[in-house]
Design a protein around this motif. Structure first.
Motif, PDB file in Angstrom:
ATOM      1  N   PHE A  76     -22.143  37.979  -0.376  1.00 33.83           N
ATOM      2  CA  PHE A  76     -23.604  37.854  -0.299  1.00 33.83           C
ATOM      3  C   PHE A  76     -24.296  38.194  -1.617  1.00 33.83           C
ATOM      4  O   PHE A  76     -25.396  38.729  -1.630  1.00 33.83           O
ATOM      5  N   TYR A  77     -23.654  37.852  -2.737  1.00 35.89           N
ATOM      6  CA  TYR A  77     -24.266  38.000  -4.061  1.00 35.89           C
ATOM      7  C   TYR A  77     -24.748  36.615  -4.484  1.00 35.89           C
ATOM      8  O   TYR A  77     -24.123  35.938  -5.299  1.00 35.89           O
ATOM      9  N   TRP A  78     -25.872  36.199  -3.899  1.00 36.14           N
ATOM     10  CA  TRP A  78     -26.359  34.847  -4.084  1.00 36.14           C
ATOM     11  C   TRP A  78     -26.684  34.508  -5.533  1.00 36.14           C
ATOM     12  O   TRP A  78     -26.381  33.392  -5.974  1.00 36.14           O
ATOM     13  N   PRO A  79     -27.313  35.393  -6.319  1.00 33.92           N
ATOM     14  CA  PRO A  79     -27.558  35.020  -7.720  1.00 33.92           C
ATOM     15  C   PRO A  79     -26.266  34.751  -8.484  1.00 33.92           C
ATOM     16  O   PRO A  79     -26.196  33.819  -9.281  1.00 33.92           O
ATOM     17  N   SER A  80     -25.232  35.547  -8.220  1.00 35.05           N
ATOM     18  CA  SER A  80     -23.938  35.304  -8.864  1.00 35.05           C
ATOM     19  C   SER A  80     -23.320  34.001  -8.381  1.00 35.05           C
ATOM     20  O   SER A  80     -22.713  33.266  -9.158  1.00 35.05           O
ATOM     21  N   ALA A  81     -23.467  33.719  -7.100  1.00 33.17           N
ATOM     22  CA  ALA A  81     -22.913  32.477  -6.551  1.00 33.17           C
ATOM     23  C   ALA A  81     -23.599  31.257  -7.159  1.00 33.17           C
ATOM     24  O   ALA A  81     -22.934  30.278  -7.516  1.00 33.17           O
ATOM     25  N   ILE A  82     -24.911  31.315  -7.280  1.00 30.24           N
ATOM     26  CA  ILE A  82     -25.655  30.191  -7.846  1.00 30.24           C
ATOM     27  C   ILE A  82     -25.298  29.996  -9.315  1.00 30.24           C
ATOM     28  O   ILE A  82     -25.033  28.871  -9.757  1.00 30.24           O
ATOM     29  N   ALA A  83     -25.254  31.082 -10.081  1.00 33.74           N
ATOM     30  CA  ALA A  83     -24.904  30.982 -11.502  1.00 33.74           C
ATOM     31  C   ALA A  83     -23.469  30.500 -11.687  1.00 33.74           C
ATOM     32  O   ALA A  83     -23.173  29.702 -12.585  1.00 33.74           O
ATOM     33  N   SER A  84     -22.572  30.960 -10.832  1.00 38.14           N
ATOM     34  CA  SER A  84     -21.177  30.519 -10.914  1.00 38.14           C
ATOM     35  C   SER A  84     -21.044  29.040 -10.552  1.00 38.14           C
ATOM     36  O   SER A  84     -20.275  28.307 -11.186  1.00 38.14           O
ATOM     37  N   ALA A  85     -21.764  28.591  -9.551  1.00 40.17           N
ATOM     38  CA  ALA A  85     -21.729  27.170  -9.186  1.00 40.17           C
ATOM     39  C   ALA A  85     -22.290  26.304 -10.314  1.00 40.17           C
ATOM     40  O   ALA A  85     -21.730  25.240 -10.629  1.00 40.17           O
ATOM     41  N   LEU A  86     -23.371  26.747 -10.935  1.00 37.95           N
ATOM     42  CA  LEU A  86     -23.931  25.998 -12.069  1.00 37.95           C
ATOM     43  C   LEU A  86     -22.961  25.978 -13.246  1.00 37.95           C
ATOM     44  O   LEU A  86     -22.806  24.952 -13.919  1.00 37.95           O
ATOM     45  N   ALA A  87     -22.315  27.104 -13.491  1.00 36.96           N
ATOM     46  CA  ALA A  87     -21.332  27.166 -14.576  1.00 36.96           C
ATOM     47  C   ALA A  87     -20.154  26.242 -14.300  1.00 36.96           C
ATOM     48  O   ALA A  87     -19.667  25.550 -15.205  1.00 36.96           O
ATOM     49  N   THR A  88     -19.708  26.215 -13.065  1.00 29.45           N
ATOM     50  CA  THR A  88     -18.605  25.323 -12.699  1.00 29.45           C
ATOM     51  C   THR A  88     -19.020  23.866 -12.860  1.00 29.45           C
ATOM     52  O   THR A  88     -18.243  23.041 -13.343  1.00 29.45           O
ATOM     53  N   TYR A  89     -20.242  23.554 -12.487  1.00 31.07           N
ATOM     54  CA  TYR A  89     -20.761  22.199 -12.664  1.00 31.07           C
ATOM     55  C   TYR A  89     -20.770  21.822 -14.147  1.00 31.07           C
ATOM     56  O   TYR A  89     -20.313  20.747 -14.532  1.00 31.07           O
ATOM     57  N   HIS A  90     -21.304  22.717 -14.997  1.00 30.12           N
ATOM     58  CA  HIS A  90     -21.361  22.424 -16.421  1.00 30.12           C
ATOM     59  C   HIS A  90     -19.966  22.335 -17.046  1.00 30.12           C
ATOM     60  O   HIS A  90     -19.739  21.559 -17.957  1.00 30.12           O
ATOM     61  N   ALA A  91     -19.038  23.160 -16.546  1.00 32.15           N
ATOM     62  CA  ALA A  91     -17.673  23.112 -17.087  1.00 32.15           C
ATOM     63  C   ALA A  91     -16.981  21.804 -16.727  1.00 32.15           C
ATOM     64  O   ALA A  91     -16.195  21.283 -17.520  1.00 32.15           O
ATOM     65  N   GLY A  92     -17.257  21.285 -15.553  1.00 32.50           N
ATOM     66  CA  GLY A  92     -16.585  20.083 -15.117  1.00 32.50           C
ATOM     67  C   GLY A  92     -17.341  18.801 -15.366  1.00 32.50           C
ATOM     68  O   GLY A  92     -16.885  17.720 -15.003  1.00 32.50           O
ATOM     69  N   LYS A  93     -18.483  18.893 -16.002  1.00 31.00           N
ATOM     70  CA  LYS A  93     -19.360  17.732 -16.170  1.00 31.00           C
ATOM     71  C   LYS A  93     -18.689  16.594 -16.950  1.00 31.00           C
ATOM     72  O   LYS A  93     -18.781  15.447 -16.567  1.00 31.00           O
ATOM     73  N   ARG A  94     -18.001  16.940 -18.005  1.00 27.73           N
ATOM     74  CA  ARG A  94     -17.363  15.899 -18.824  1.00 27.73           C
ATOM     75  C   ARG A  94     -15.852  16.084 -18.901  1.00 27.73           C
ATOM     76  O   ARG A  94     -15.238  15.762 -19.890  1.00 27.73           O
ATOM     77  N   THR A  95     -15.297  16.599 -17.853  1.00 26.41           N
ATOM     78  CA  THR A  95     -13.879  16.907 -17.861  1.00 26.41           C
ATOM     79  C   THR A  95     -13.062  15.743 -17.339  1.00 26.41           C
ATOM     80  O   THR A  95     -13.403  15.116 -16.361  1.00 26.41           O
ATOM     81  N   VAL A  96     -11.968  15.503 -18.024  1.00 21.48           N
ATOM     82  CA  VAL A  96     -10.985  14.554 -17.544  1.00 21.48           C
ATOM     83  C   VAL A  96      -9.846  15.350 -16.967  1.00 21.48           C
ATOM     84  O   VAL A  96      -9.230  16.165 -17.632  1.00 21.48           O
ATOM     85  N   ILE A  97      -9.579  15.169 -15.676  1.00 18.48           N
ATOM     86  CA  ILE A  97      -8.549  15.950 -14.996  1.00 18.48           C
ATOM     87  C   ILE A  97      -7.198  15.322 -15.227  1.00 18.48           C
ATOM     88  O   ILE A  97      -6.966  14.192 -15.164  1.00 18.48           O
TER      89      ILE A  97
END
Length: 130
Positions: A109-130
């Motif tokens: 239930f650490y929503w600010p951390s969850a939101i920031a982590s989800a945004l970070a994951t989005y930015h990390a995977g934005k231009r990633t080739v798996i």
């Protein structure tokens, strides 16, 4: 100077680690009425939280996840910053661990951390080739 997506993700991972680190700081700080030094109070709390017989399994899992979360987020921050310097792309494990950190933050239930982590994951995977 324009920041790359991975550098933004790295900063967001570091920012999302601030709340669990702050929670540990509050949990480990001594009670004013106890008069115990900081290290003694922190050691007493940690011994009670992780080995105490009267601590419920749910609380023990909470403390374990609260320990894992900032370590994982800081590791992700360092690794995404390093990936930005080396290749400019993030690997699959980085995205996977980012989503795991987001799920742990939601479970705690650490929503600010969850939101920031989800945004970070989005930015990390934005231009990633798996």
């Amino acid at each position: 100077m324009k920041l790359s997506e991975l550098r933004i993700a790295s900063l967001e991972f570091a920012f999302s680690a601030a709340l669990p680190i702050g929670a540990w700081f509050i949990l480990l700080s001594p009670d004013a009425a106890s008069g115990m030094p900081f290290l003694q109070s922190a050691g007493s709390f940690l011994a009670h939280a992780f080995t105490g017989a009267d601590v419920s399994p749910t609380m023990r899992v909470h403390y374990i996840l609260l320990t894992v979360l900032p370590l994982q987020l800081l590791l992700l921050s360092v690794m995404t910053w390093r990936q930005a310097s080396l290749t400019g792309q993030c690997r699959f494990w980085c995205i996977y661990l980012g989503w795991v950190a987001t799920v742990i933050a939601i479970a705690l239930f650490y929503w600010p951390s969850a939101i920031a982590s989800a945004l970070a994951t989005y930015h990390a995977g934005k231009r990633t080739v798996i």
